[in-house]
Design an enzyme around this catalytic site. Sequence first.
Site, PDB file in Angstrom:
ATOM      1  N   CYS A  20      43.142  40.389  42.540  1.00  0.00           N
ATOM      2  CA  CYS A  20      41.960  39.667  42.732  1.00  0.00           C
ATOM      3  C   CYS A  20      41.970  38.719  41.336  1.00  0.00           C
ATOM      4  CB  CYS A  20      40.834  40.597  42.856  1.00  0.00           C
ATOM      5  SG  CYS A  20      40.543  41.808  41.496  1.00  0.00           S
ATOM      6  N   HIS A 124      37.304  44.571  39.969  1.00  0.00           N
ATOM      7  CA  HIS A 124      37.150  43.364  41.005  1.00  0.00           C
ATOM      8  C   HIS A 124      36.734  42.031  39.931  1.00  0.00           C
ATOM      9  CE1 HIS A 124      37.460  40.998  44.699  1.00  0.00           C
ATOM     10  NE2 HIS A 124      36.125  40.674  44.235  1.00  0.00           N
ATOM     11  N   ASP A 139      34.960  34.328  46.092  1.00  0.00           N
ATOM     12  CA  ASP A 139      35.495  35.822  46.265  1.00  0.00           C
ATOM     13  C   ASP A 139      36.703  35.937  47.188  1.00  0.00           C
ATOM     14  OD1 ASP A 139      35.613  38.587  46.290  1.00  0.00           O
ATOM     15  OD2 ASP A 139      33.571  38.679  46.116  1.00  0.00           O
TER      16      ASP A 139
END
Length: 277
Positions: A20, A124, A139
């Site tokens: 991520c 994250h 995202d």
Amino acid sequence: MEGASNGGMLYHEVQESKLCAVHCVNTVLQGPFFSELDLAALASDLDRKERQMMLGGAAETINDGLLSEESHNVSMDGDFSIQVLQRALEVWDLQVIPLKNPVAEPAQIDPELENAFICHLQDHWFCIRKVNGEWYNFDSLYAAPEHLSKFYLSAYLDTLKGFGWSIFLVRGNFPNECPITSSEASYGYGQWLSPEDAERITKSCNSVQRPPHRTDLTQHVSDPFLQYREADMLLDAEDEDLKAAIAASLMDSSPPIVVAEAGTSQNENKNSRDENA
């Protein structure tokens, strides 16, 4: 007036493994500029410099074998530190500033005047970015960028802060164009979408269900990351007044969201709206 960057297209990366941080950096830059190997190299360089500062040259020669097994900038499962993201964006003359920093005070008052934010909780990372005058949530756990209205942007950032997310402001001269080359194909997780395609994919996911991997990351109701995901599902309601009410309630100290009850409530509300439509 300048033309739309990247021909009006949005660059999005869907979650691959635990990359991520890579996805976050690339969506800030709006192009496949970095791979996991690039960030790993930056992390290694930061580790080396930190050891040199802490131990000095002679001590490092003696203890390097002991200390090199542990990195403060990348974990064994691939999570990178904010310092790595900062170094990557500095390559493009972009500054990463904690939103709590006094320098970022204007962004706290009116985030619409800025161009990008980086958000982090636990392991994250994701970015919220203005592209061609419109705000999107990039995202990597989402199938496509989600459009954020100007009103929703401020409420959304406040919601994240309320649930313990660390937010960083990104300032500087962002790249306007990213040539689509073979390097994009080699990464495998990047895609270019028109705003219309992104909206269509988002609506399709919302009408059926959220991607399963969005809720697989956490298992405990007390986890603020899961609370954010549940809150995010509630905040997807189309009624702007409902968005404002939910955002206001989330900024207050409210009890943890119970997964089963939240899911039931959302389905009942959706069915009720469908019947009234």
